[in-house]
Design an enzyme around this catalytic site. Structure first.
Site, short mmCIF file in Angstrom:
data_model
loop_
_atom_site.label_atom_id
_atom_site.label_comp_id
_atom_site.label_asym_id
_atom_site.label_seq_id
_atom_site.Cartn_x
_atom_site.Cartn_y
_atom_site.Cartn_z
N LYS A 10 0.79 -1.28 -0.02
CA LYS A 10 0.17 0.08 0.02
C LYS A 10 0.68 1.08 0.14
CE LYS A 10 -3.93 -2.11 2.28
NZ LYS A 10 -4.61 -2.02 3.37
N CYS A 11 2.23 1.14 0.03
CA CYS A 11 3.01 2.39 0.28
C CYS A 11 3.67 2.53 -1.09
CB CYS A 11 4.20 1.94 1.20
SG CYS A 11 5.63 3.06 1.43
N GLY A 12 3.48 3.82 -1.55
CA GLY A 12 4.30 4.27 -2.88
C GLY A 12 5.76 4.07 -2.96
N ARG A 15 6.26 0.29 -3.25
CA ARG A 15 6.28 -0.26 -4.66
C ARG A 15 7.25 0.41 -5.43
NH1 ARG A 15 1.13 1.36 -3.21
NH2 ARG A 15 1.08 3.25 -4.86
#
Length: 114
Positions: A10-12, A15
């Protein structure tokens, strides 16, 4: 080269760091979703030691109740215990290779260990 990333999908930043690892030729990536499979206290202490940072440097404040719990000024043992009990407190992503460990904020820090 083997690389392990302690990842939150969920973390940019997490990712994007994973993307760098996956695009690099010759890197065999192991993805550990640390919210589902948290590291042991010993592993977490080793990761921070190898990264040359303290547990307080690896404490996630944004989106957590770390400040309400008084963790920003707490000792390393207290912070590690809290992180193991509630892994959302672990700042991400942590990446480990044979060249070292980095807390990859910003994502480009991963280049230092590739």
């Amino acid at each position: 080269m083997k690389a392990t990333i302690w990842h939150n999908p969920k973390c940019g930043t997490s990712r994007n760091t994973l993307g760098i690892l996956q695009e690099r030729d010759g890197v065999d990536v192991t993805v550990v979703e640390y919210l589902k499979e948290p590291p042991t206290r010993e592993k977490l202490a080793q990761l921070y030691a190898d990264a040359g940072i303290s547990p307080s440097d690896g404490l996630r404040l944004r989106g957590t109740d770390a400040e309400e719990r008084g963790l920003p000024g707490a000792d390393a043992d207290t912070i590690l215990d809290a992180m193991v009990a509630d892994p959302i407190l672990i700042e991400r992503p942590l990446v480990e290779t044979e060249k070292g460990v980095r807390l990859c904020r910003p994502k480009e820090k991963v280049e230092e260990i590739l």
